[in-house]
Motif scaffolding. Structure first.
Motif, short mmCIF file in Angstrom:
data_model
loop_
_atom_site.label_atom_id
_atom_site.label_comp_id
_atom_site.label_asym_id
_atom_site.label_seq_id
_atom_site.Cartn_x
_atom_site.Cartn_y
_atom_site.Cartn_z
N GLY A 252 0.77 -1.05 -0.18
CA GLY A 252 0.08 0.18 -0.17
C GLY A 252 0.93 1.34 0.12
O GLY A 252 0.47 2.30 0.72
N ILE A 253 2.12 1.04 -0.68
CA ILE A 253 2.89 2.30 -0.61
C ILE A 253 2.94 2.83 -2.17
O ILE A 253 3.10 1.77 -2.86
N THR A 254 3.74 4.06 -2.41
CA THR A 254 3.94 4.45 -3.76
C THR A 254 5.38 4.88 -3.73
O THR A 254 5.84 5.45 -2.97
N LEU A 255 6.26 4.08 -4.62
CA LEU A 255 7.57 4.52 -4.89
C LEU A 255 7.66 5.00 -6.31
O LEU A 255 7.97 4.29 -7.45
N PRO A 256 7.25 6.36 -6.29
CA PRO A 256 7.52 6.90 -7.72
C PRO A 256 8.73 6.74 -8.68
O PRO A 256 8.53 6.86 -9.79
N MET A 257 9.81 6.98 -7.86
CA MET A 257 11.09 6.72 -8.94
C MET A 257 11.35 5.27 -9.38
O MET A 257 11.76 5.13 -10.60
N ILE A 258 11.09 4.22 -8.63
CA ILE A 258 11.28 2.75 -9.20
C ILE A 258 10.03 2.55 -10.12
O ILE A 258 10.38 1.71 -11.11
N LYS A 259 9.03 3.15 -9.95
CA LYS A 259 8.01 3.02 -10.93
C LYS A 259 8.39 3.58 -12.30
O LYS A 259 8.05 2.89 -13.69
N LYS A 260 8.75 4.72 -12.53
CA LYS A 260 9.50 5.38 -13.64
C LYS A 260 10.59 4.41 -14.12
O LYS A 260 10.73 4.11 -15.31
N ALA A 261 11.52 3.85 -13.18
CA ALA A 261 12.57 3.42 -13.82
C ALA A 261 11.89 1.89 -14.37
O ALA A 261 12.66 1.25 -15.35
N GLU A 262 11.03 1.29 -13.92
CA GLU A 262 10.42 0.20 -14.56
C GLU A 262 10.06 0.46 -16.02
O GLU A 262 10.35 -0.54 -16.94
N GLU A 263 9.42 1.39 -16.43
CA GLU A 263 9.33 2.12 -17.69
C GLU A 263 10.75 2.10 -18.67
O GLU A 263 10.67 1.62 -19.78
N ILE A 264 11.66 2.56 -17.94
CA ILE A 264 12.80 2.83 -18.77
C ILE A 264 13.42 1.55 -18.88
O ILE A 264 14.00 1.34 -20.03
N TYR A 265 13.51 0.56 -17.81
CA TYR A 265 14.26 -0.75 -18.16
C TYR A 265 13.42 -1.55 -19.26
O TYR A 265 13.94 -2.11 -19.92
N GLU A 266 12.26 -1.29 -19.04
CA GLU A 266 11.04 -2.11 -20.14
C GLU A 266 11.85 -1.53 -21.54
O GLU A 266 11.85 -2.57 -22.15
N ASP A 267 11.77 -0.35 -21.62
CA ASP A 267 11.98 0.05 -23.16
C ASP A 267 13.40 -0.42 -23.52
O ASP A 267 13.60 -0.71 -24.87
N ALA A 268 14.16 -0.27 -22.44
CA ALA A 268 15.68 -0.78 -22.86
C ALA A 268 15.91 -2.16 -23.32
O ALA A 268 16.47 -2.71 -24.11
#
Length: 291
Positions: A252-268
């Motif tokens: 039940g927590i929000t980790l905004p930076m790792i959320k964005k990192a997931e998109e970046i690594y997915e694209d990579a």
């Protein structure tokens, strides 16, 4: 406990097995792709055809597989660990998995009267080969004490953290750090390089400050030179980032930076950088800036 089983002979599992063989342990190993067990077999390890056989011939079984589904498969699936149980058998899971799933797996093992602890590690095959990993342990403390000497031969530092699942939570938090460090170095190098500045000067300055890290002192230079010998692939880190975000949702927590990192690594990964070292994320940052 001189009989140790290894299930999962990837880069890390291979290094752990070879190190334990050097120390004189009797190693029994299983890997779905048998060719990957060649080095272990050549050094005297016994290669078998199922996790069940590993359990039958081991006092301590270490699982080092891709994810929680793979842990469950080798544990409870056809010819799984539980079907080779015997008095005193201990299972130690070195995989990086969801803490909630880890608790369930521990509970399932107890249904079979088998003790299981969590033993995720920091450090890749380059340090595992000499027994210098850092290990986080959780689960039943008495079980840990029974195999502590064995685990101390694998890791230079052992941290007992409490009940089942806790070690995997801390492991995810540690991998969150390396995710962000790799990204920040990749972007910092890209920024100064674009200005015409030698990025090694940037690293020299960075490493003269409080903000230096082991990554900035070692791997960052390889990032500049385009050397990506994979000790931990970008795809594997992306998998762990997925687990971090799933765990955050469950908590039940929000980790905004790792959320964005997931998109970046997915694209990579989509761009074809998945099988190089995770620090190869700099190649993806370079590619999107060359468009």
């Amino acid at each position: 406990m001189d009989r140790i089983g290894i299930i999962g002979i990837g880069m890390l599992g291979n290094a752990v097995a070879l190190h334990l063989l050097d120390l004189g342990y009797k190693i029994t190993a299983f890997n779905r792709t048998r060719e990957k067990t060649k080095q272990v077999e050549e050094k005297g390890g016994i290669i078998v055809n199922s996790p069940k056989e590993v359990a039958m011939n081991s006092d301590l079984v270490i699982t080092i597989v891709k994810d929680s589904e793979a842990v469950k498969e080798v544990s409870f699936g056809k010819d799984g660990i539980v079907f080779g149980k015997h008095e005193g058998l201990i299972v130690a899971d070195m995989s990086t998995i969801n803490p909630t799933e880890s608790k369930k797996i521990t509970s399932n093992f107890l249904d079979y009267k088998i003790d299981k602890i969590d033993v995720p590690v920091m450090g890749g095959p380059n340090v595992a080969i000499s027994g210098e990993l850092v290990m986080m342990v959780s689960g039943n403390k008495k079980t840990f004490e029974k195999c502590k000497k064995n685990l101390a031969n694998i890791a230079k530092d052992l941290f007992f953290l409490g009940e089942s699942g806790v070690a995997h939570s801390v492991k995810l938090a540690m991998n969150l750090q390396i995710t962000m460090l790799a990204l920040s170095l990749a972007e910092g190098i890209t920024l100064v390089k674009k200005t015409g500045t030698d990025p090694k000067v940037f690293l020299e300055i960075l490493n003269s400050t409080y903000f230096k890290t082991g990554m900035s002192e070692k791997k960052a230079y390889k990032m500049i030179d385009g050397e990506y010998d994979a000790t931990f692939t970008l795809t594997n880190l992306k998998k762990d980032i997925n687990i971090m975000n799933k765990t955050a949702t469950e908590l039940g927590i929000t980790l905004p930076m790792i959320k964005k990192a997931e998109e970046i690594y997915e694209d990579a990964v989509k761009e074809g950088f998945g099988e190089i070292d995770y620090t190869g994320i700099i190649n993806y940052i370079k590619k999107i800036n060359d468009k």
